[in-house]
Scaffold this active site. Structure first.
Site, PDB file in Angstrom:
ATOM      1  N   GLU A  22       0.880  -1.174   0.000  1.00  0.00           N
ATOM      2  CA  GLU A  22       0.000   0.000   0.000  1.00  0.00           C
ATOM      3  C   GLU A  22       0.910   1.214   0.000  1.00  0.00           C
ATOM      4  O   GLU A  22       1.614   1.479   0.973  1.00  0.00           O
ATOM      5  CB  GLU A  22      -0.909  -0.048   1.226  1.00  0.00           C
ATOM      6  CG  GLU A  22      -1.713  -1.331   1.193  1.00  0.00           C
ATOM      7  CD  GLU A  22      -2.844  -1.413   2.174  1.00  0.00           C
ATOM      8  OE1 GLU A  22      -2.841  -0.659   3.142  1.00  0.00           O
ATOM      9  OE2 GLU A  22      -3.709  -2.253   1.944  1.00  0.00           O
ATOM     10  N   GLU A  53      -5.956  -5.356   0.407  1.00  0.00           N
ATOM     11  CA  GLU A  53      -6.165  -5.879   1.741  1.00  0.00           C
ATOM     12  C   GLU A  53      -7.589  -5.512   2.152  1.00  0.00           C
ATOM     13  O   GLU A  53      -8.248  -4.713   1.495  1.00  0.00           O
ATOM     14  CB  GLU A  53      -5.095  -5.344   2.690  1.00  0.00           C
ATOM     15  CG  GLU A  53      -3.693  -5.787   2.232  1.00  0.00           C
ATOM     16  CD  GLU A  53      -2.578  -5.638   3.250  1.00  0.00           C
ATOM     17  OE1 GLU A  53      -2.831  -5.217   4.377  1.00  0.00           O
ATOM     18  OE2 GLU A  53      -1.433  -5.965   2.888  1.00  0.00           O
TER      19      GLU A  53
HETATM   20  P1  NAD Z   1       8.479   5.127   4.291  1.00  0.00           P
HETATM   21  O1  NAD Z   1       8.394   4.343   3.034  1.00  0.00           O
HETATM   22  O2  NAD Z   1       9.529   6.144   4.432  1.00  0.00           O
HETATM   23  O3  NAD Z   1       8.655   4.152   5.547  1.00  0.00           O
HETATM   24  C1  NAD Z   1       7.753   3.101   5.809  1.00  0.00           C
HETATM   25  C2  NAD Z   1       8.467   2.003   6.561  1.00  0.00           C
HETATM   26  O4  NAD Z   1       9.464   1.424   5.715  1.00  0.00           O
HETATM   27  C3  NAD Z   1       9.188   2.485   7.817  1.00  0.00           C
HETATM   28  O5  NAD Z   1       9.016   1.514   8.828  1.00  0.00           O
HETATM   29  C4  NAD Z   1      10.632   2.552   7.358  1.00  0.00           C
HETATM   30  O6  NAD Z   1      11.568   2.405   8.402  1.00  0.00           O
HETATM   31  C5  NAD Z   1      10.697   1.373   6.401  1.00  0.00           C
HETATM   32  N1  NAD Z   1      11.762   1.445   5.397  1.00  0.00           N
HETATM   33  C6  NAD Z   1      12.318   2.552   4.847  1.00  0.00           C
HETATM   34  N2  NAD Z   1      13.256   2.198   3.935  1.00  0.00           N
HETATM   35  C7  NAD Z   1      13.291   0.836   3.918  1.00  0.00           C
HETATM   36  C8  NAD Z   1      14.045  -0.128   3.195  1.00  0.00           C
HETATM   37  N3  NAD Z   1      14.953   0.235   2.285  1.00  0.00           N
HETATM   38  N4  NAD Z   1      13.808  -1.438   3.422  1.00  0.00           N
HETATM   39  C9  NAD Z   1      12.872  -1.820   4.324  1.00  0.00           C
HETATM   40  N5  NAD Z   1      12.138  -0.957   5.053  1.00  0.00           N
HETATM   41  C10 NAD Z   1      12.336   0.359   4.849  1.00  0.00           C
HETATM   42  O7  NAD Z   1       7.022   5.754   4.499  1.00  0.00           O
HETATM   43  P2  NAD Z   1       6.560   6.729   5.668  1.00  0.00           P
HETATM   44  O8  NAD Z   1       7.266   8.032   5.463  1.00  0.00           O
HETATM   45  O9  NAD Z   1       6.658   6.019   6.950  1.00  0.00           O
HETATM   46  O10 NAD Z   1       5.007   6.911   5.341  1.00  0.00           O
HETATM   47  C11 NAD Z   1       4.515   7.855   4.435  1.00  0.00           C
HETATM   48  C12 NAD Z   1       4.263   7.199   3.089  1.00  0.00           C
HETATM   49  O11 NAD Z   1       3.416   6.087   3.279  1.00  0.00           O
HETATM   50  C13 NAD Z   1       3.548   8.096   2.104  1.00  0.00           C
HETATM   51  O12 NAD Z   1       4.094   7.900   0.836  1.00  0.00           O
HETATM   52  C14 NAD Z   1       2.116   7.577   2.134  1.00  0.00           C
HETATM   53  O13 NAD Z   1       1.370   7.807   0.990  1.00  0.00           O
HETATM   54  C15 NAD Z   1       2.348   6.126   2.332  1.00  0.00           C
HETATM   55  N6  NAD Z   1       1.165   5.482   2.918  1.00  0.00           N
HETATM   56  C16 NAD Z   1       0.394   4.708   2.102  1.00  0.00           C
HETATM   57  C17 NAD Z   1      -0.755   4.118   2.618  1.00  0.00           C
HETATM   58  C18 NAD Z   1      -1.648   3.279   1.757  1.00  0.00           C
HETATM   59  O14 NAD Z   1      -2.515   2.582   2.303  1.00  0.00           O
HETATM   60  N7  NAD Z   1      -1.504   3.292   0.435  1.00  0.00           N
HETATM   61  C19 NAD Z   1      -1.103   4.315   3.950  1.00  0.00           C
HETATM   62  C20 NAD Z   1      -0.290   5.129   4.745  1.00  0.00           C
HETATM   63  C21 NAD Z   1       0.850   5.700   4.213  1.00  0.00           C
HETATM   64  O1  6OD Z   2      -8.862   2.580   6.721  1.00  0.00           O
HETATM   65  C1  6OD Z   2      -8.069   1.742   6.315  1.00  0.00           C
HETATM   66  O2  6OD Z   2      -8.320   0.560   6.331  1.00  0.00           O
HETATM   67  C2  6OD Z   2      -6.777   2.178   5.797  1.00  0.00           C
HETATM   68  N1  6OD Z   2      -5.975   1.202   5.361  1.00  0.00           N
HETATM   69  C3  6OD Z   2      -6.470   3.474   5.781  1.00  0.00           C
HETATM   70  C4  6OD Z   2      -5.276   3.988   5.264  1.00  0.00           C
HETATM   71  C5  6OD Z   2      -4.970   5.279   5.427  1.00  0.00           C
HETATM   72  C6  6OD Z   2      -3.741   5.807   4.935  1.00  0.00           C
HETATM   73  O3  6OD Z   2      -3.099   6.716   5.415  1.00  0.00           O
END
Ligand code: NAD
Ligand code: 6OD
Length: 497
Positions: A265, A478
C-alpha cells in the site's frame, strides 16, 4: 478515554525494547531518540535492531509456526483475536497517550480513529476467519465416477509487516490481524518515528494469551537497519508493506530473492472532483477533511481538487475559510483539530513544496508558511494548512506526493476534462467525487483509475471492503476476504471417487 495530558513521570525512561518470543529484548546498537513532533522534545529512546536481533525475531516466528499456534482452529484464533481487541480497549488510555506522544496528533482524532480502529481490526478479521469458506467442485472423469476437488487454506508462514508513521496502530493492526487470523506468525517493524503502540501491543498479545513468538517486534530504520534486514531475511515468507512507493521498490527488490510475495500500500496524489451540482456545504466539509485531516498525512488525502468553473470562486472562498478555521495546538487542548508534521525532515520536505509553489507563481489562497505557536510548542514541526490555485499541470507540486496539509484547486469546464486531469498521475489510490447526479457519480467512479472511489464522502471505510491502489499506489488488495487471499495459500485437493 480521558483527555488529560500524561505527566512527565509517565514518559518512559528506559529505551523501548524489541519483543521476541513474547519477551522484551534489548540490543547493542545505541538507542535512537523518540521525538514528540508537537514540541520537538525528546520524550524517550528506542533500541535499534541489528541483523542478529532481526534473525532472532524471524527464528522465533518460524519456531512459533510449529508450536501450539499451528493447532489452533479458526474459531480458536478468532477468539484470541477478540481478546486482543478487548485488551487494546482495556488499555485505551495508554495506547492513546503513546500514539499522541509519537505523532502529536489531536486527542480527538486519535481517540475517535486510531485507537478504536486498532482494536476493531482484530474483531473484523476474527469474524472474517470464523466465516471463511473455500471452493469445492464435483468434477467429471473419463470413467464416469467423478472426482471431488476442494481447496484448503494454509498460512503462508512468517510474515514481515513493515509500517509507516501516519496512522501507526491502525495501519499495523490492519495487517497483523488478518495475518494472525489466518494462522501466520509475524515480525513487525514499526516506523522509527512511531515505535510505541506496537510495543504496547506486544504486551497486550501476551496478556491475551497469544503464544510466544507469534507476534514479534523489531525497532529501527530502513536502509542498513531493521527494515532492510527484515525484508532481506530468507526466513521471511511474505512481506506486507505500507509506505512510500520508492521504499516499496527497494523492498520489492529484496523480495525478489526467494520469489516472495508482497502486498504493497503505497503513495498517492489523490484528486477530488467537485461538480457544480454538488451539495456545496458537504463538498467543502469533505474536501477540508480530506486535505487537512492528520495534517494531510493520510495516504488517501486530497492534494489535487478539480472544481467545475461555475462554483470555482465560491468553493475557493469557502475552502479558504475552512482552512483558516483549523486550530493547531496542544493535542490535549479542547478545540485542537490540527497537529504537527511527523518530523523535522518531513516538515522541511513539505516546506520545500510550499516554496516551490510560490516560485512557480501559484496564487497562495491561504497558508504557505509556519504558524506562530506558543512557546511550549514553538520547537515542533508545524506548518500552515495551505491552498493554492494557478499552477501548471506539470508542476512537481501537482505531480509528486507531498503528504502535507495542502491542496491545489483548478477549474474545469467538462466532465471528461476533469476525468483526464484526475487520471494524469502515476498514482492511483483514491478519489472523491462530489455530485448529486447519480448517473454521473457512477460514470465518473468507473472512469477514474484508482483502487477506491468515494462519492459524496471521503475515508468512509467498511473494513470488509477491498483496500489498495492502482498504478504506483500499490500491489494487491487488503481488507475483508481480499486480505485473507494474501495471508493464505490455497492448496487444491483432488480425490478420485
Ligand atoms: P516510508 O516508506 O519512508 O517508511 C515506511 C516504513 O518502511 C518504515 O518503517 C521505514 O523504516 C521502512 N523502510 C524505509 N526504507 C526501507 C528499506 N529500504 N527497506 C525496508 N524498510 C524500509 O514511508 P513513511 O514516510 O513512513 O510513510 C509515508 C508514506 O506512506 C507516504 O508515501 C504515504 O502515501 C504512504 N502510505 C500509504 C498508505 C496506503 O494505504 N496506500 C497508507 C499510509 C501511508
Ligand atoms: O482505513 C483503512 O483501512 C486504511 N488502510 C487506511 C489507510 C490510510 C492511509 O493513510
Amino acid at each position: 478515554m480521558s483527555q488529560t495530558a500524561p505527566q512527565p513521570e509517565d514518559v518512559p525512561l528506559a529505551p523501548l525494547p524489541h519483543y521476541i518470543g513474547g519477551q522484551p529484548v534489548t540490543s547493542s546498537r545505541a538507542p535512537f531518540a523518540n521525538v514528540d513532533p508537537a514540541s520537538g522534545r525528546t520524550v524517550g529512546y528506542v533500541h535499534e535492531a541489528d541483523a542478529g536481533i532481526v534473525d532472532q525475531a524471524v527464528k522465533a516466528a518460524r519456531a512459533a509456526l510449529r508450536g501450539p499456534w499451528s493447532r489452533y482452529t479458526d474459531p480458536q484464533r478468532a477468539a484470541i483475536l477478540r481478546k486482543v481487541a478487548d485488551g487494546i480497549r482495556a488499555r485505551a488510555d495508554e495506547f492513546l497517550a503513546a500514539e499522541i506522544r509519537d505523532t502529536g496528533k489531536p486527542h480527538d482524532l486519535a481517540s475517535h480513529l486510531d485507537i478504536p480502529r486498532g482494536a476493531a481490526n482484530f474483531d473484523v478479521f476474527a469474524d472474517q476467519v470464523a466465516n471463511l469458506s473455500t471452493e469445492t467442485f464435483r468434477s467429471p472423469t473419463p470413467d464416469g465416477n467423478g472426482a471431488l476437488n476442494y481447496a484448503l487454506r494454509t498460512p503462508r508462514g512468517v510474515i514481515a509487516v513493515i509500517c509507516p508513521w501516519n496512522l501507526p496502530l491502525l495501519l499495523m493492526t490492519w495487517k497483523v490481524a488478518p495475518a494472525l487470523a489466518c494462522g501466520n506468525t509475524v515480525v513487525v517493524k514499526p516506523s522509527e518515528e512511531t515505535p510505541s503502540t506496537t510495543t504496547l501491543l506486544a504486551e497486550v498479545m501476551n496478556e491475551a494469551g497469544v503464544p510466544p513468538g507469534v507476534f514479534n517486534v523489531v525497532h529501527g530504520f530502513g536502509p542498513d537497519s531493521a527494515g532492510q534486514y527484515l525484508s532481506e531475511h530468507p526466513g521471511v515468507d511474505a512481506i506486507t508493506f505500507t509506505g512510500e512507493t520508492r521504499t516499496g521498490t527497494a523492498i520489492m527488490k529484496a523480495a525478489a530473492v526467494g520469489v516472495r510475495p508482497v502486498s504493497f500500500e503505497l503513495g498517492g496524489k489523490n484528486a477530488a472532483l467537485v461538480f457544480a451540482d454538488c451539495d456545496l456545504d458537504a463538498a467543502v466539509a469533505g474536501v477540508t477533511r480530506s486535505a487537512f485531516l492528520n495534517a494531510g498525512q493520510v495516504c488517501l488525502g486530497t492534494e489535487r481538487v478539480y472544481v467545475e468553473r461555475a462554483i470555482f470562486d465560491e468553493f475557493t472562498r469557502r475552502l479558504k475559510a475552512a482552512a483558516e478555521a483549523l486550530r493547531p495546538g496542544d493535542p490535549y487542548a479542547e478545540g485542537t483539530n490540527f497537529g504537527p508534521l511527523i518530523s523535522r525532515e518531513h516538515r522541511d520536505k513539505v516546506l520545500s513544496y510550499y516554496a516551490r509553489a510560490r516560485n512557480e507563481g501559484a496564487t497562495v489562497v491561504t497558508g504557505g508558511g509556519v504558524p506562530a505557536m506558543p512557546a511550549a510548542l514553538a520547537g515542533g514541526w508545524w506548518v500552515e494548512p495551505t491552498v493554492w490555485t494557478g499552477l501548471a499541470p506539470d508542476s512537481a507540486v501537482l505531480t509528486e506526493e507531498i503528504f502535507g496539509p495542502c491542496c491545489h484547486l483548478a477549474p474545469f469546464d467538462r466532465e471528461d476534462e476533469a476525468i483526464a486531469a484526475a487520471n494524469d498521475s502515476p498514482y492511483g489510490l483514491a478519489t472523491s467525487i462530489w455530485t448529486q447526479n447519480l448517473t454521473r457519480a457512477h460514470r465518473v467512479a468507473a472512469a477514474i483509475e484508482v483502487g477506491i472511489a468515494w462519492v459524496n464522502c471521503w475515508f468512509l471505510r467498511d473494513l470488509r471492503t477491498a483496500f489498495g491502489g492502482a498504478k504506483q499506489s500499490g500491489i494487491g488488495r487488503e481488507g475483508g476476504v481480499h486480505g485473507l487471499e494474501f495471508y493464505t495459500e490455497l492448496r487444491n485437493v483432488c480425490i478420485k471417487l
